[in-house]
Design an enzyme around this catalytic site. Structure first.
Site, PDB file in Angstrom:
ATOM      1  CD  GLU A  68      42.822 -15.998  25.550  1.00 33.18           C
ATOM      2  OE1 GLU A  68      42.226 -15.263  24.743  1.00 33.18           O
ATOM      3  OE2 GLU A  68      42.926 -17.227  25.404  1.00 33.18           O
ATOM      4  CG  ASP A  72      41.227  -9.147  28.415  1.00 38.08           C
ATOM      5  OD1 ASP A  72      41.749  -8.538  27.476  1.00 38.08           O
ATOM      6  OD2 ASP A  72      40.087  -8.887  28.840  1.00 38.08           O
ATOM      7  CD  GLU A 144      44.593 -10.989  26.217  1.00 41.44           C
ATOM      8  OE1 GLU A 144      44.121  -9.841  26.040  1.00 41.44           O
ATOM      9  OE2 GLU A 144      43.987 -12.019  25.858  1.00 41.44           O
TER      10      GLU A 144
END
Length: 206
Positions: A68, A72, A144
């Site tokens: 994640e 991002d 993400e």
């Protein structure tokens, strides 16, 4: 007159029994995305929420939070580049507001829903009972993580092209400047929407 015995057997030859190989979750997701994924283990790790790993500590190499973190940055870069190329008359402030709308919790949850990501996430029992598969913040973070896994496996260009295609409606929208929120305002709006979603979900169950 004598008849020549028929050499054709009347008993049907049994057909071989087809053995069905179970489809791995990663294969199903890769097919849904239309991408030639090579590392299915990594893709499947992107589907593992920490709550599921806590309940099944020996069933996966890890949860998806590190992915994640990486995803991002990949999403932000891909969206920033696409907006820069598509909205050439926008200044930095407007571009930032357009990006914030897409990479916000609500925006990423919308992209996750577009590929039905919630259906394939591995969630702990409690998280699943709390409607985690539909919660915007969980969908956004899982999206993400998925992007992070795809980036490590395929590189930036294929992932950028896939993201741009997936987010095309948002990237090409000519929203009036007055309707766009600043990144800070968008974060506050996300927090309010998350609380409102939780309240509505609790009312449904009561």
């Amino acid at each position: 007159p004598s008849r020549t015995p028929s050499t054709t057997s009347t008993s049907a030859t049994p057909s071989p029994v087809a053995t069905l190989t179970p489809v791995r979750p990663g294969e199903a997701v890769a097919t849904r995305l239309g991408l030639a994924v090579r590392d299915l283990d990594l893709l499947e790790q992107a589907l593992v929420h920490s709550s599921w790993l806590h309940e099944h500590p020996d069933a996966a190499a890890g949860h998806n939070e590190r992915l994640e973190f990486l995803g991002d940055a990949v999403v932000s870069l891909a969206v920033s580049e696409a907006l820069y190329l598509r909205h050439r008359s926008d200044d930095e402030g407007v571009l930032s507001a357009r990006r914030a709308a897409i990479v916000s919790t609500a925006g990423l949850a919308r992209l996750a829903a577009r590929i039905e990501l919630g259906d394939v996430l591995l969630l702990g029992e409690g998280e699943s009972q709390r409607s985690g598969r539909r919660r915007p913040s969980l969908l956004a973070s899982s999206f993400e993580a998925l992007v992070g896994a795809l980036y490590l496996d395929l590189g930036f260009e294929p992932v950028r092209a896939w993201l741009v295609a997936l987010a095309a409606p948002e990237l090409t929208a000519d929203s009036p400047i007055g309707s766009l929120k600043s990144p800070k305002s968008r974060q506050a709006s996300d927090a309010i929407e998350e609380l409102d979603w939780g309240r509505k979900d609790r009312l449904k169950k009561s």
